[in-house]
Design an enzyme around this catalytic site. Structure first.
Site, mmCIF file in Angstrom:
data_model
loop_
_atom_site.group_PDB
_atom_site.id
_atom_site.type_symbol
_atom_site.label_atom_id
_atom_site.label_comp_id
_atom_site.label_asym_id
_atom_site.label_seq_id
_atom_site.Cartn_x
_atom_site.Cartn_y
_atom_site.Cartn_z
ATOM 1 N N LEU A 206 39.294 27.723 -23.031
ATOM 2 C CA LEU A 206 40.519 28.075 -23.742
ATOM 3 C C LEU A 206 40.177 29.126 -24.790
ATOM 4 O O LEU A 206 39.235 28.929 -25.559
ATOM 5 C CB LEU A 206 41.118 26.858 -24.467
ATOM 6 C CG LEU A 206 41.788 25.759 -23.648
ATOM 7 C CD1 LEU A 206 42.091 24.583 -24.556
ATOM 8 C CD2 LEU A 206 43.051 26.290 -23.009
ATOM 9 N N HIS A 207 40.931 30.219 -24.824
ATOM 10 C CA HIS A 207 40.654 31.193 -25.880
ATOM 11 C C HIS A 207 41.856 32.060 -26.255
ATOM 12 O O HIS A 207 41.839 32.710 -27.295
ATOM 13 C CB HIS A 207 39.503 32.115 -25.465
ATOM 14 C CG HIS A 207 39.894 33.157 -24.461
ATOM 15 N ND1 HIS A 207 40.011 32.887 -23.120
ATOM 16 C CD2 HIS A 207 40.203 34.473 -24.606
ATOM 17 C CE1 HIS A 207 40.371 33.988 -22.485
ATOM 18 N NE2 HIS A 207 40.499 34.967 -23.353
ATOM 19 N N ARG A 208 42.903 32.074 -25.458
ATOM 20 C CA ARG A 208 43.999 33.009 -25.734
ATOM 21 C C ARG A 208 44.766 32.618 -26.991
ATOM 22 O O ARG A 208 44.978 31.436 -27.263
ATOM 23 C CB ARG A 208 44.947 33.093 -24.531
ATOM 24 C CG ARG A 208 44.303 33.743 -23.316
ATOM 25 C CD ARG A 208 45.311 34.069 -22.241
ATOM 26 N NE ARG A 208 44.651 34.661 -21.101
ATOM 27 C CZ ARG A 208 44.350 35.962 -20.986
ATOM 28 N NH1 ARG A 208 44.673 36.795 -21.961
ATOM 29 N NH2 ARG A 208 43.736 36.420 -19.911
#
Length: 361
Positions: A206-208
């Site tokens: 997860l990074h957005r």
């Protein structure tokens, strides 16, 4: 022919590997400029060593910052590099701030720009990546499209004459590394503590900003992952760690086991050994597809629409809205449908070099 490649983030380094290899067998000059957009060793250095990419000829070291600050720093640092090199092409990759800055710096100096992975569209203007890719496509002189769908998008936008269908260079590197992993040429991946490499597990990233910047949204996604029946190897991007700490959210809960981002070969091996993937990453969606693992994408859209066909990729923008169906979706087995080869045959990088040479002024 002289080509300057501008890279700065993990996905671009993976794409650079087959391009650098394709140039190595030619008389052309290939200059690598690393902007330093990703400066964490887990997101940069390990890719140069692990994928056999030559060391950058220029490292700008711009570091982090807001989108405007980071893009401006890269733009200012690139100007003198391009002025000194005077290449036949500046080759930019994907959809990051480094991509846009490289394109703008080059066009302002009347240096031809080629955009690798052109024509992708999520049609979500909240994503900074969408702005970067659209602006770069319309500034570039040569659009190197990975898929027929990307060609259609570019044609709709009036850019058909600048477009060449070359295939996806990610296929080149992913299949090469997959085969090497299967031959035992890479060590076992360093999975998070508590993940049994021989047992069923899920790989997640997860990074957005849409998933990490809102505390309620991030807490909900972590809770959804934690409640799954299978353990989750959460390969935590520095952005995720920072946001979780700022928001007081504990990542290691339930079935989640937190680990570091993996070198590319380690990531491929981890996906091959997994039951499936849960991510908001465009690259990992496609890698799961290429490696034959079902993917659940925590977004309302995807640039890689081909992965959705046959159920290989399922979009789940809000796990809570699925209720009990969430677990069934996230832990589903691989479908029995054929995947086809919508992203090419593994020789895209060679075609990229050929097209650049044919169209060099």
């Amino acid at each position: 022919m002289k080509v300057v490649s501008v890279v700065g983030a993990r996905p671009q380094l993976v794409k650079l590997a087959p391009i650098a290899a394709a140039f190595a067998g030619t008389p052309h000059q290939h200059v690598i400029v690393h902007t330093g957009q990703h400066y964490d060793a887990d997101l940069s250095d390990v890719f140069f060593s692990g994928l056999g990419i030559p060391d950058p000829d220029v490292h700008l070291g711009v570091g982090s910052g807001t989108h405007g600050v980071q893009t401006g720093r890269i733009l200012a640092a690139l100007d003198p590099v391009f002025a000194a090199e005077q290449p036949d092409w500046v080759l930019v990759y994907g959809d990051t701030n480094s991509t846009l800055a490289g394109a703008v710096s080059a066009v302002k100096q009347h240096i031809p720009v080629a955009h690798l992975e052109a024509g992708l569209r999520s049609f979500n203007r909240r994503m900074p990546e969408e702005h970067n890719r659209v602006l770069t496509d319309h500034a570039a002189d040569l659009l190197l499209a990975p898929t027929e769908e990307a060609v259609r998008h570019l044609t709709t936008e009036g850019l058909a004459e600048r477009t060449a269908l070359v295939g996806d260079v990610m296929v080149d590197v992913c299949l090469r590394i997959r085969d090497a992993v299967r031959r035992g040429e890479h060590p076992a991946p360093a999975l998070p503590e508590g993940i049994d490499p021989n047992g069923p597990y899920l790989v997640s990233t997860l990074h957005r900003p849409d998933n990490t910047d809102d505390p309620e949204r991030l807490a909900g996604l972590v809770q959804a992952l934690a409640g799954l029946d299978l353990p989750v190897a959460l390969l935590a991007h520095p952005r995720l760690l920072a946001r979780a700490e700022e928001q007081g959210i504990k990542l290691a809960q339930g079935g989640i086991r937190v680990g570091r981002p993996l070198p590319y070969a380690g990531l491929v091996a981890a996906v091959l050994g997994s039951h499936g993937v849960i991510t908001d990453s465009g690259g990992l969606q496609k890698e799961a597809y290429l490696l034959g693992r079902p993917c659940t994408t925590l977004r309302p859209e995807t640039e890689w629409v081909e992965t959705i066909e046959g159920g290989w990729n399922v979009l789940v923008p809000d796990p809570a809205a699925l209720g009990a169906q969430w677990a069934t979706t996230a832990t589903r087995p691989a479908p029995g449908t054929e995947r086809g080869t919508p992203y090419g045959d593994g020789h895209a990088a060679e075609r990229v070099v050929q097209v650049l040479a044919e169209r060099a002024a």
